[in-house]
Design a protein around this motif. Structure first.
Motif, PDB file in Angstrom:
ATOM      1  N   GLU A 172       6.323   5.069   2.795  1.00  0.00           N
ATOM      2  CA  GLU A 172       7.182   6.239   2.574  1.00  0.00           C
ATOM      3  C   GLU A 172       8.401   5.796   1.761  1.00  0.00           C
ATOM      4  OE1 GLU A 172       8.135   8.257   6.240  1.00  0.00           O
ATOM      5  OE2 GLU A 172       6.193   7.708   7.080  1.00  0.00           O
ATOM      6  N   PRO A 173       8.230   5.592   0.451  1.00  0.00           N
ATOM      7  CA  PRO A 173       9.332   5.044  -0.344  1.00  0.00           C
ATOM      8  C   PRO A 173      10.508   5.996  -0.526  1.00  0.00           C
ATOM      9  CG  PRO A 173       7.463   5.550  -1.743  1.00  0.00           C
ATOM     10  CD  PRO A 173       7.017   5.771  -0.334  1.00  0.00           C
ATOM     11  N   ARG A 174      10.294   7.278  -0.409  1.00  0.00           N
ATOM     12  CA  ARG A 174      11.370   8.244  -0.626  1.00  0.00           C
ATOM     13  C   ARG A 174      12.000   8.724   0.678  1.00  0.00           C
ATOM     14  NH1 ARG A 174      11.067   7.974  -5.692  1.00  0.00           N
ATOM     15  NH2 ARG A 174       9.354   8.669  -6.989  1.00  0.00           N
ATOM     16  N   GLY A 187      13.781   3.583   2.509  1.00  0.00           N
ATOM     17  CA  GLY A 187      12.342   3.669   2.329  1.00  0.00           C
ATOM     18  C   GLY A 187      11.605   2.750   3.291  1.00  0.00           C
ATOM     19  N   LEU A 188      10.397   3.149   3.670  1.00  0.00           N
ATOM     20  CA  LEU A 188       9.561   2.378   4.582  1.00  0.00           C
ATOM     21  C   LEU A 188       8.323   1.939   3.820  1.00  0.00           C
ATOM     22  CD1 LEU A 188       9.265   1.441   7.552  1.00  0.00           C
ATOM     23  CD2 LEU A 188       7.941   3.515   7.934  1.00  0.00           C
ATOM     24  N   ASP A 197       0.865  -1.175   0.000  1.00  0.00           N
ATOM     25  CA  ASP A 197       0.000   0.000   0.000  1.00  0.00           C
ATOM     26  C   ASP A 197       0.907   1.233   0.000  1.00  0.00           C
ATOM     27  OD1 ASP A 197      -1.917   1.910   0.247  1.00  0.00           O
ATOM     28  OD2 ASP A 197      -2.858   1.067   2.033  1.00  0.00           O
ATOM     29  N   PHE A 198       1.028   1.859  -1.160  1.00  0.00           N
ATOM     30  CA  PHE A 198       1.942   2.983  -1.289  1.00  0.00           C
ATOM     31  C   PHE A 198       1.426   4.236  -0.594  1.00  0.00           C
ATOM     32  CE2 PHE A 198       3.405   0.303  -4.786  1.00  0.00           C
ATOM     33  CZ  PHE A 198       4.760   0.311  -4.543  1.00  0.00           C
ATOM     34  N   SER A 199       0.116   4.308  -0.324  1.00  0.00           N
ATOM     35  CA  SER A 199      -0.395   5.480   0.381  1.00  0.00           C
ATOM     36  C   SER A 199       0.009   5.461   1.855  1.00  0.00           C
ATOM     37  CB  SER A 199      -1.917   5.560   0.253  1.00  0.00           C
ATOM     38  OG  SER A 199      -2.532   4.460   0.896  1.00  0.00           O
ATOM     39  N   ASN A 255      13.448  -0.645   3.837  1.00  0.00           N
ATOM     40  CA  ASN A 255      14.204  -1.214   2.732  1.00  0.00           C
ATOM     41  C   ASN A 255      15.427  -0.350   2.445  1.00  0.00           C
ATOM     42  OD1 ASN A 255      14.903  -2.790   0.574  1.00  0.00           O
ATOM     43  ND2 ASN A 255      13.384  -1.925  -0.806  1.00  0.00           N
ATOM     44  N   CYS A 256      16.600  -0.832   2.852  1.00  0.00           N
ATOM     45  CA  CYS A 256      17.858  -0.116   2.607  1.00  0.00           C
ATOM     46  C   CYS A 256      18.564  -0.726   1.396  1.00  0.00           C
ATOM     47  CB  CYS A 256      18.747  -0.193   3.843  1.00  0.00           C
ATOM     48  SG  CYS A 256      18.050   0.667   5.264  1.00  0.00           S
ATOM     49  N   ASP A 257      19.792  -0.284   1.138  1.00  0.00           N
ATOM     50  CA  ASP A 257      20.517  -0.750  -0.038  1.00  0.00           C
ATOM     51  C   ASP A 257      20.847  -2.238   0.008  1.00  0.00           C
ATOM     52  OD1 ASP A 257      20.485   1.715  -1.235  1.00  0.00           O
ATOM     53  OD2 ASP A 257      22.406   2.326  -0.385  1.00  0.00           O
TER      54      ASP A 257
END
Length: 127
Positions: A86-88, A93-94, A81-83, A113-115
């Motif tokens: 917090e991908p940026r 990103g979360l 659920d992208f809403s 999600n890290c590198d």
């Protein structure tokens, strides 16, 4: 040239192309999964990384008796659920991932999600 000859040349060339592709791509790490949407790409990206667990998620897993195979199943078949994500977010990103388990229970995962690693921050069991 007759239409039958055209079809013959077309399918002959097509068959030769398939054989060449099978010869060159055989044994390589070629994936033919349908990872074209942003949701599928995020899930695959998280699955390929080392998954670590935060202290909060570890206590939830032990208290609710959630198996890590269930978490892997949600990471394969779940939805993002992208809403609620917090991908940026910097530096990592979360993502909010939810889905139904094989036991008809619903899980919510918040994954950072890290590198090189993905960290399961929180996990909620909704049933």
């Amino acid at each position: 040239m007759k239409i039958l000859h055209r079809f013959g040349y077309y399918f002959g060339g097509f068959a030769i192309g398939l054989v060449i592709l099978a010869f060159f791509l055989n044994g390589r790490g070629v994936s033919c999964e349908y990872n074209y949407g942003p949701e599928a790409r995020v899930l695959k990206n998280i699955r390929t990384k080392t998954l670590q667990f935060s202290a909060k998620s570890t206590s939830t897993i032990t208290s609710k008796a959630i198996d890590t195979a269930t978490i892997s199943y949600i990471l394969k078949k779940g939805d993002v659920d992208f809403s609620k994500s917090e991908p940026r977010k910097e530096p990592c990103g979360l993502y909010y991932i939810y889905g139904e388990t094989k036991d008809n229970k619903y899980l919510e995962l918040y994954i950072e999600n890290c590198d090189s690693i993905a960290t399961l921050q929180t996990i909620n069991l909704l049933n």
